[in-house]
Design an enzyme around this catalytic site. Structure first.
Site, PDB file in Angstrom:
ATOM      1  N   ARG A  56     109.869  34.124  83.699  1.00 31.87           N
ATOM      2  CA  ARG A  56     110.484  35.444  83.893  1.00 31.87           C
ATOM      3  C   ARG A  56     109.921  36.001  85.194  1.00 31.87           C
ATOM      4  O   ARG A  56     108.731  36.326  85.263  1.00 31.87           O
ATOM      5  CB  ARG A  56     110.150  36.411  82.747  1.00 31.87           C
ATOM      6  CG  ARG A  56     110.650  36.048  81.363  1.00 31.87           C
ATOM      7  CD  ARG A  56     112.131  36.277  81.138  1.00 31.87           C
ATOM      8  NE  ARG A  56     112.643  37.577  81.487  1.00 31.87           N
ATOM      9  CZ  ARG A  56     112.649  38.647  80.673  1.00 31.87           C
ATOM     10  NH1 ARG A  56     112.138  38.560  79.468  1.00 31.87           N
ATOM     11  NH2 ARG A  56     113.191  39.775  81.077  1.00 31.87           N
ATOM     12  N   GLN A  72     115.875  46.055  71.351  1.00 30.83           N
ATOM     13  CA  GLN A  72     114.452  45.957  71.017  1.00 30.83           C
ATOM     14  C   GLN A  72     113.915  47.244  70.418  1.00 30.83           C
ATOM     15  O   GLN A  72     113.061  47.220  69.537  1.00 30.83           O
ATOM     16  CB  GLN A  72     113.627  45.593  72.268  1.00 30.83           C
ATOM     17  CG  GLN A  72     113.933  44.237  72.866  1.00 30.83           C
ATOM     18  CD  GLN A  72     114.778  44.355  74.112  1.00 30.83           C
ATOM     19  OE1 GLN A  72     115.774  45.082  74.120  1.00 30.83           O
ATOM     20  NE2 GLN A  72     114.409  43.652  75.166  1.00 30.83           N
ATOM     21  N   ASN A 128     110.171  48.658  84.985  1.00 34.50           N
ATOM     22  CA  ASN A 128     110.204  48.526  83.528  1.00 34.50           C
ATOM     23  C   ASN A 128     111.637  48.249  83.093  1.00 34.50           C
ATOM     24  O   ASN A 128     112.552  48.206  83.918  1.00 34.50           O
ATOM     25  CB  ASN A 128     109.670  49.797  82.864  1.00 34.50           C
ATOM     26  CG  ASN A 128     109.361  49.598  81.388  1.00 34.50           C
ATOM     27  OD1 ASN A 128     108.701  48.631  81.009  1.00 34.50           O
ATOM     28  ND2 ASN A 128     109.846  50.485  80.540  1.00 34.50           N
ATOM     29  N   LYS A 129     111.829  48.062  81.794  1.00 35.59           N
ATOM     30  CA  LYS A 129     113.141  47.782  81.244  1.00 35.59           C
ATOM     31  C   LYS A 129     114.187  48.729  81.820  1.00 35.59           C
ATOM     32  O   LYS A 129     113.949  49.939  81.918  1.00 35.59           O
ATOM     33  CB  LYS A 129     113.096  47.924  79.716  1.00 35.59           C
ATOM     34  CG  LYS A 129     114.449  47.897  79.028  1.00 35.59           C
ATOM     35  CD  LYS A 129     115.107  46.538  79.101  1.00 35.59           C
ATOM     36  CE  LYS A 129     116.461  46.574  78.403  1.00 35.59           C
ATOM     37  NZ  LYS A 129     117.136  45.270  78.423  1.00 35.59           N
ATOM     38  N   ASP A 166     106.313  46.947  83.091  1.00 33.14           N
ATOM     39  CA  ASP A 166     106.141  45.511  83.313  1.00 33.14           C
ATOM     40  C   ASP A 166     105.310  45.266  84.564  1.00 33.14           C
ATOM     41  O   ASP A 166     104.471  44.369  84.588  1.00 33.14           O
ATOM     42  CB  ASP A 166     107.500  44.837  83.432  1.00 33.14           C
ATOM     43  CG  ASP A 166     108.165  44.671  82.079  1.00 33.14           C
ATOM     44  OD1 ASP A 166     107.961  43.622  81.450  1.00 33.14           O
ATOM     45  OD2 ASP A 166     108.858  45.611  81.636  1.00 33.14           O
TER      46      ASP A 166
END
Length: 354
Positions: free
Chosen positions: A102, A200, A255-256, A245
Protein backbone atom coordinates in the site's frame (compact mmCIF):
# COMPACT_ATOMS: atom_id res chain seq x y z
CA UNK A 1 -4.17 -17.52 0.26
CA UNK A 2 -6.90 -19.56 1.86
CA UNK A 3 -9.84 -18.55 4.02
CA UNK A 4 -11.22 -20.13 7.18
CA UNK A 5 -14.26 -19.27 9.30
CA UNK A 6 -14.74 -19.11 13.08
CA UNK A 7 -17.64 -18.11 15.28
CA UNK A 8 -17.77 -14.68 16.88
CA UNK A 9 -17.76 -15.05 20.66
CA UNK A 10 -17.79 -12.47 23.46
CA UNK A 11 -14.34 -11.32 24.63
CA UNK A 12 -12.88 -9.12 27.29
CA UNK A 13 -10.95 -7.32 24.55
CA UNK A 14 -12.20 -6.23 21.12
CA UNK A 15 -11.92 -8.90 18.46
CA UNK A 16 -9.99 -6.54 16.20
CA UNK A 17 -7.29 -6.06 18.83
CA UNK A 18 -5.85 -9.47 17.87
CA UNK A 19 -6.40 -9.72 14.13
CA UNK A 20 -3.03 -10.96 12.80
CA UNK A 21 -1.33 -14.16 13.98
CA UNK A 22 1.58 -16.39 13.01
CA UNK A 23 0.16 -19.84 13.55
CA UNK A 24 0.94 -23.30 12.19
CA UNK A 25 3.37 -22.17 9.51
CA UNK A 26 1.08 -19.48 8.07
CA UNK A 27 0.05 -15.91 8.80
CA UNK A 28 -3.64 -15.72 9.69
CA UNK A 29 -5.28 -12.34 9.02
CA UNK A 30 -8.82 -11.53 10.12
CA UNK A 31 -10.72 -10.53 6.98
CA UNK A 32 -12.05 -7.06 7.78
CA UNK A 33 -13.88 -6.91 4.45
CA UNK A 34 -16.58 -9.22 5.85
CA UNK A 35 -16.28 -8.60 9.62
CA UNK A 36 -18.42 -8.60 11.78
CA UNK A 37 -21.08 -10.35 9.68
CA UNK A 38 -18.61 -13.21 9.30
CA UNK A 39 -15.42 -13.94 11.19
CA UNK A 40 -13.08 -15.33 8.54
CA UNK A 41 -9.32 -15.66 8.55
CA UNK A 42 -7.24 -15.38 5.39
CA UNK A 43 -4.20 -17.67 5.57
CA UNK A 44 -1.02 -16.51 3.86
CA UNK A 45 1.76 -19.05 3.28
CA UNK A 46 4.52 -16.53 2.55
CA UNK A 47 5.32 -12.83 2.61
CA UNK A 48 4.08 -12.30 -0.93
CA UNK A 49 0.66 -13.66 0.03
CA UNK A 50 0.64 -11.40 3.08
CA UNK A 51 1.41 -8.44 0.80
CA UNK A 52 -1.40 -9.46 -1.54
CA UNK A 53 -3.81 -9.56 1.42
CA UNK A 54 -2.75 -6.06 2.46
CA UNK A 55 -3.26 -4.77 -1.09
CA UNK A 56 -6.68 -6.45 -1.28
CA UNK A 57 -7.81 -4.62 1.89
CA UNK A 58 -8.12 -7.78 3.96
CA UNK A 59 -6.65 -5.58 6.69
CA UNK A 60 -6.34 -1.79 6.94
CA UNK A 61 -5.13 1.00 9.24
CA UNK A 62 -2.66 -0.51 11.76
CA UNK A 63 -3.38 -3.99 10.39
CA UNK A 64 -0.76 -3.77 7.61
CA UNK A 65 1.92 -3.07 10.23
CA UNK A 66 1.06 -6.19 12.23
CA UNK A 67 0.71 -8.16 9.00
CA UNK A 68 4.11 -6.99 7.75
CA UNK A 69 5.77 -7.96 11.02
CA UNK A 70 4.03 -11.34 10.87
CA UNK A 71 5.10 -11.84 7.25
CA UNK A 72 8.71 -11.14 8.15
CA UNK A 73 8.55 -13.47 11.16
CA UNK A 74 7.15 -16.22 8.94
CA UNK A 75 9.86 -15.60 6.34
CA UNK A 76 12.55 -15.88 9.01
CA UNK A 77 11.15 -19.24 10.11
CA UNK A 78 11.14 -20.39 6.48
CA UNK A 79 14.82 -19.56 5.83
CA UNK A 80 16.22 -21.56 8.74
CA UNK A 81 17.88 -24.14 6.47
CA UNK A 82 19.34 -21.67 3.97
CA UNK A 83 22.94 -20.38 3.90
CA UNK A 84 23.30 -16.94 5.47
CA UNK A 85 23.56 -14.99 2.19
CA UNK A 86 20.52 -16.73 0.72
CA UNK A 87 18.53 -16.24 3.93
CA UNK A 88 19.36 -12.53 4.02
CA UNK A 89 18.41 -12.12 0.36
CA UNK A 90 15.08 -13.86 0.91
CA UNK A 91 14.35 -11.53 3.82
CA UNK A 92 15.12 -8.55 1.60
CA UNK A 93 12.83 -9.79 -1.19
CA UNK A 94 10.04 -10.45 1.30
CA UNK A 95 10.49 -6.96 2.71
CA UNK A 96 10.24 -5.38 -0.74
CA UNK A 97 6.93 -7.14 -1.39
CA UNK A 98 5.51 -6.04 1.95
CA UNK A 99 6.58 -2.40 1.87
CA UNK A 100 5.07 -1.90 -1.59
CA UNK A 101 1.68 -3.38 -0.72
CA UNK A 102 0.00 0.00 0.00
CA UNK A 103 1.92 3.10 -1.18
CA UNK A 104 0.35 5.63 1.22
CA UNK A 105 0.22 3.48 4.36
CA UNK A 106 3.72 3.82 5.80
CA UNK A 107 3.41 1.05 8.39
CA UNK A 108 4.74 -1.87 6.31
CA UNK A 109 7.84 0.12 5.34
CA UNK A 110 8.51 0.93 8.99
CA UNK A 111 8.20 -2.75 9.91
CA UNK A 112 10.52 -3.83 7.11
CA UNK A 113 13.16 -1.24 7.97
CA UNK A 114 13.05 -2.28 11.65
CA UNK A 115 13.50 -5.99 10.98
CA UNK A 116 16.10 -5.68 8.21
CA UNK A 117 18.19 -3.38 10.42
CA UNK A 118 18.00 -5.96 13.22
CA UNK A 119 19.29 -8.82 11.04
CA UNK A 120 22.09 -6.85 9.36
CA UNK A 121 24.78 -7.80 11.96
CA UNK A 122 23.94 -11.53 11.86
CA UNK A 123 26.91 -13.78 11.02
CA UNK A 124 24.98 -17.06 10.94
CA UNK A 125 21.56 -18.10 9.75
CA UNK A 126 20.39 -19.09 13.25
CA UNK A 127 21.41 -15.63 14.50
CA UNK A 128 19.52 -14.02 11.61
CA UNK A 129 16.38 -16.01 12.37
CA UNK A 130 16.51 -15.20 16.08
CA UNK A 131 17.09 -11.49 15.42
CA UNK A 132 14.27 -11.30 12.88
CA UNK A 133 11.71 -13.05 15.06
CA UNK A 134 12.57 -10.97 18.11
CA UNK A 135 12.57 -7.72 16.12
CA UNK A 136 9.18 -8.51 14.58
CA UNK A 137 7.58 -9.33 17.93
CA UNK A 138 9.24 -6.41 19.73
CA UNK A 139 8.21 -4.03 16.95
CA UNK A 140 4.56 -5.02 17.31
CA UNK A 141 4.75 -4.60 21.10
CA UNK A 142 6.38 -1.19 20.73
CA UNK A 143 3.65 -0.04 18.37
CA UNK A 144 0.98 -0.93 20.91
CA UNK A 145 2.89 0.82 23.71
CA UNK A 146 3.34 3.97 21.64
CA UNK A 147 -0.32 3.88 20.63
CA UNK A 148 -1.27 3.84 24.30
CA UNK A 149 0.93 6.88 24.99
CA UNK A 150 -0.72 8.60 22.06
CA UNK A 151 -4.09 7.73 23.57
CA UNK A 152 -3.06 9.28 26.88
CA UNK A 153 -2.05 12.50 25.10
CA UNK A 154 -5.38 12.61 23.26
CA UNK A 155 -7.47 11.99 26.36
CA UNK A 156 -5.80 14.98 28.02
CA UNK A 157 -7.31 17.22 25.30
CA UNK A 158 -10.88 15.96 25.79
CA UNK A 159 -13.23 16.63 28.66
CA UNK A 160 -15.16 13.91 30.42
CA UNK A 161 -18.37 13.24 28.51
CA UNK A 162 -17.12 14.85 25.29
CA UNK A 163 -18.94 13.97 22.08
CA UNK A 164 -16.30 12.91 19.54
CA UNK A 165 -16.75 12.58 15.78
CA UNK A 166 -14.39 10.13 14.09
CA UNK A 167 -13.89 8.95 10.52
CA UNK A 168 -12.89 5.54 9.23
CA UNK A 169 -11.09 2.98 11.41
CA UNK A 170 -8.37 4.11 13.83
CA UNK A 171 -7.55 0.53 14.85
CA UNK A 172 -4.98 0.32 17.67
CA UNK A 173 -5.14 4.09 18.18
CA UNK A 174 -8.86 3.92 18.92
CA UNK A 175 -8.57 0.87 21.15
CA UNK A 176 -5.77 2.41 23.21
CA UNK A 177 -7.53 5.78 23.34
CA UNK A 178 -10.57 4.15 24.94
CA UNK A 179 -8.34 2.28 27.38
CA UNK A 180 -6.49 5.49 28.26
CA UNK A 181 -9.81 7.25 28.85
CA UNK A 182 -10.90 4.52 31.24
CA UNK A 183 -7.63 4.86 33.14
CA UNK A 184 -8.24 8.61 33.42
CA UNK A 185 -11.81 8.09 34.63
CA UNK A 186 -13.31 9.61 31.48
CA UNK A 187 -16.03 8.40 29.15
CA UNK A 188 -16.79 9.80 25.72
CA UNK A 189 -19.78 9.66 23.41
CA UNK A 190 -18.89 8.76 19.84
CA UNK A 191 -20.20 9.64 16.40
CA UNK A 192 -18.81 7.48 13.59
CA UNK A 193 -19.09 7.94 9.84
CA UNK A 194 -19.95 4.80 7.87
CA UNK A 195 -16.89 5.30 5.60
CA UNK A 196 -17.56 4.38 1.99
CA UNK A 197 -16.91 2.16 0.10
CA UNK A 198 -15.78 -0.49 2.62
CA UNK A 199 -17.90 0.82 5.51
CA UNK A 200 -15.08 0.49 8.02
CA UNK A 201 -16.79 2.99 10.31
CA UNK A 202 -20.06 1.08 10.24
CA UNK A 203 -18.49 -2.35 10.63
CA UNK A 204 -15.18 -1.88 12.48
CA UNK A 205 -15.22 1.40 14.42
CA UNK A 206 -18.79 1.29 15.68
CA UNK A 207 -18.59 -2.45 16.39
CA UNK A 208 -15.41 -2.10 18.45
CA UNK A 209 -16.77 0.86 20.42
CA UNK A 210 -19.93 -1.12 21.13
CA UNK A 211 -17.81 -4.05 22.32
CA UNK A 212 -16.21 -1.66 24.78
CA UNK A 213 -19.66 -0.56 25.98
CA UNK A 214 -19.16 2.94 24.57
CA UNK A 215 -22.14 4.93 23.31
CA UNK A 216 -21.76 5.32 19.53
CA UNK A 217 -24.03 6.89 16.91
CA UNK A 218 -23.53 5.95 13.26
CA UNK A 219 -23.96 8.52 10.48
CA UNK A 220 -23.47 8.38 6.72
CA UNK A 221 -20.43 10.09 5.21
CA UNK A 222 -22.60 12.92 3.88
CA UNK A 223 -23.87 13.84 7.35
CA UNK A 224 -20.54 14.94 8.83
CA UNK A 225 -20.91 18.68 8.25
CA UNK A 226 -24.48 18.61 9.54
CA UNK A 227 -23.32 16.85 12.71
CA UNK A 228 -20.64 19.49 13.26
CA UNK A 229 -22.96 22.43 12.64
CA UNK A 230 -24.31 24.43 15.60
CA UNK A 231 -27.83 23.49 16.51
CA UNK A 232 -27.56 19.91 15.28
CA UNK A 233 -30.24 17.74 16.86
CA UNK A 234 -27.46 15.25 17.57
CA UNK A 235 -26.01 17.73 20.06
CA UNK A 236 -22.77 19.65 20.13
CA UNK A 237 -19.75 17.77 18.73
CA UNK A 238 -16.81 18.68 20.94
CA UNK A 239 -13.99 17.41 18.75
CA UNK A 240 -13.17 15.73 15.46
CA UNK A 241 -10.61 12.98 16.17
CA UNK A 242 -9.12 10.78 13.46
CA UNK A 243 -6.00 8.79 12.87
CA UNK A 244 -3.54 9.91 10.22
CA UNK A 245 -1.97 7.44 7.83
CA UNK A 246 0.87 9.93 7.31
CA UNK A 247 1.74 13.42 8.56
CA UNK A 248 4.34 15.46 6.69
CA UNK A 249 6.80 17.67 8.52
CA UNK A 250 4.79 20.76 7.58
CA UNK A 251 1.71 19.38 9.36
CA UNK A 252 -0.31 18.16 6.39
CA UNK A 253 -2.48 15.19 7.33
CA UNK A 254 -2.99 12.30 4.92
CA UNK A 255 -5.87 10.08 5.95
CA UNK A 256 -8.85 8.17 4.59
CA UNK A 257 -10.61 10.19 1.89
CA UNK A 258 -13.35 12.29 3.48
CA UNK A 259 -11.14 13.57 6.29
CA UNK A 260 -10.50 16.82 4.44
CA UNK A 261 -14.20 17.67 4.15
CA UNK A 262 -14.78 16.97 7.83
CA UNK A 263 -11.76 19.08 8.79
CA UNK A 264 -12.95 22.04 6.73
CA UNK A 265 -16.43 21.81 8.27
CA UNK A 266 -14.95 21.51 11.77
CA UNK A 267 -12.85 24.61 11.15
CA UNK A 268 -15.89 26.52 9.90
CA UNK A 269 -17.84 25.64 13.06
CA UNK A 270 -14.95 26.12 15.54
CA UNK A 271 -14.72 22.44 16.43
CA UNK A 272 -11.13 21.35 17.16
CA UNK A 273 -9.61 18.67 14.91
CA UNK A 274 -7.04 16.37 16.49
CA UNK A 275 -5.13 14.10 14.09
CA UNK A 276 -3.36 11.15 15.68
CA UNK A 277 -0.06 9.72 14.46
CA UNK A 278 2.82 8.22 16.40
CA UNK A 279 5.35 10.41 14.57
CA UNK A 280 5.50 12.75 11.57
CA UNK A 281 7.28 11.28 8.56
CA UNK A 282 10.90 12.36 8.27
CA UNK A 283 10.88 11.30 4.62
CA UNK A 284 8.04 13.72 3.80
CA UNK A 285 8.89 17.42 4.23
CA UNK A 286 5.54 18.28 2.61
CA UNK A 287 2.42 16.44 1.50
CA UNK A 288 3.79 16.48 -2.06
CA UNK A 289 6.33 13.91 -0.89
CA UNK A 290 3.60 11.39 -0.04
CA UNK A 291 2.10 9.20 -2.76
CA UNK A 292 -1.69 9.29 -2.47
CA UNK A 293 -2.99 5.89 -3.48
CA UNK A 294 -5.74 5.68 -6.08
CA UNK A 295 -7.65 2.42 -6.08
CA UNK A 296 -9.72 0.70 -8.74
CA UNK A 297 -12.71 3.00 -9.47
CA UNK A 298 -14.91 -0.08 -9.74
CA UNK A 299 -14.74 -0.29 -5.94
CA UNK A 300 -16.89 2.85 -5.77
CA UNK A 301 -19.54 1.16 -7.89
CA UNK A 302 -19.81 -1.66 -5.38
CA UNK A 303 -20.39 -1.98 -1.63
CA UNK A 304 -19.14 -5.09 0.16
CA UNK A 305 -19.03 -7.09 -3.07
CA UNK A 306 -22.46 -6.04 -4.35
CA UNK A 307 -22.92 -3.53 -7.13
CA UNK A 308 -24.82 -0.53 -5.74
CA UNK A 309 -24.46 1.86 -8.69
CA UNK A 310 -26.76 1.74 -11.71
CA UNK A 311 -25.53 -0.57 -14.42
CA UNK A 312 -25.68 2.43 -16.75
CA UNK A 313 -22.90 4.13 -14.73
CA UNK A 314 -19.41 3.20 -15.91
CA UNK A 315 -17.21 6.05 -14.65
CA UNK A 316 -16.02 6.46 -11.05
CA UNK A 317 -13.06 7.88 -9.11
CA UNK A 318 -11.48 6.53 -5.96
CA UNK A 319 -8.58 8.32 -4.28
CA UNK A 320 -8.21 6.21 -1.11
CA UNK A 321 -6.81 9.16 0.88
CA UNK A 322 -6.94 12.93 0.91
CA UNK A 323 -4.64 15.66 2.21
CA UNK A 324 -5.78 18.08 4.92
CA UNK A 325 -3.60 21.22 5.05
CA UNK A 326 -2.18 22.19 8.43
CA UNK A 327 -4.42 25.26 8.69
CA UNK A 328 -7.46 23.02 9.21
CA UNK A 329 -5.82 20.93 11.95
CA UNK A 330 -5.86 22.06 15.58
CA UNK A 331 -3.19 19.70 16.92
CA UNK A 332 -1.15 16.76 15.69
CA UNK A 333 -1.22 14.31 18.61
CA UNK A 334 1.85 12.07 18.86
CA UNK A 335 3.31 9.74 21.45
CA UNK A 336 5.52 12.66 22.56
CA UNK A 337 2.79 15.23 22.95
CA UNK A 338 0.30 17.33 21.01
CA UNK A 339 1.91 19.88 18.71
CA UNK A 340 0.96 22.81 16.49
CA UNK A 341 0.66 21.35 12.98
CA UNK A 342 2.89 23.86 11.19
CA UNK A 343 5.84 23.07 13.46
CA UNK A 344 5.15 19.42 14.23
CA UNK A 345 8.35 18.14 12.62
CA UNK A 346 10.62 20.46 14.56
CA UNK A 347 8.61 20.03 17.76
CA UNK A 348 8.44 16.23 17.64
CA UNK A 349 12.06 15.54 16.77
CA UNK A 350 13.23 18.38 18.99
CA UNK A 351 11.38 16.71 21.88
CA UNK A 352 13.33 13.53 21.19
CA UNK A 353 16.62 15.42 21.46
CA UNK A 354 15.75 17.04 24.79
Amino acid sequence: MTTGTTELTPRDHPVLDDSVRVDGGVVRILDRRVFPERVEWVEAADAEQVAAAITAMVTQSSGPLFAAYAGLELTALQVRELPLAAAAERMRVAGTALENARPTNNHPREAVEHVLAAIAPATTTPALVEAAVEAARAGARSYRDRSHRLGVETVALLGDGARVLTHCWMDTYLIELVRAAREAGKRFEWVATETRPYLQGARLTSHTLAEFGERVTLITDGMGAAALAPGSTLGRVDALVTAADRVSLDGSVVNKVGTLGLAVAASAFDVPFYALVQAPDLAAPTADDIAVEERDPAEVLHTLGRRTASTLVTEAWYPAFDVTPARFVTRIVTDRGAFEPATVGESYYGAAAR
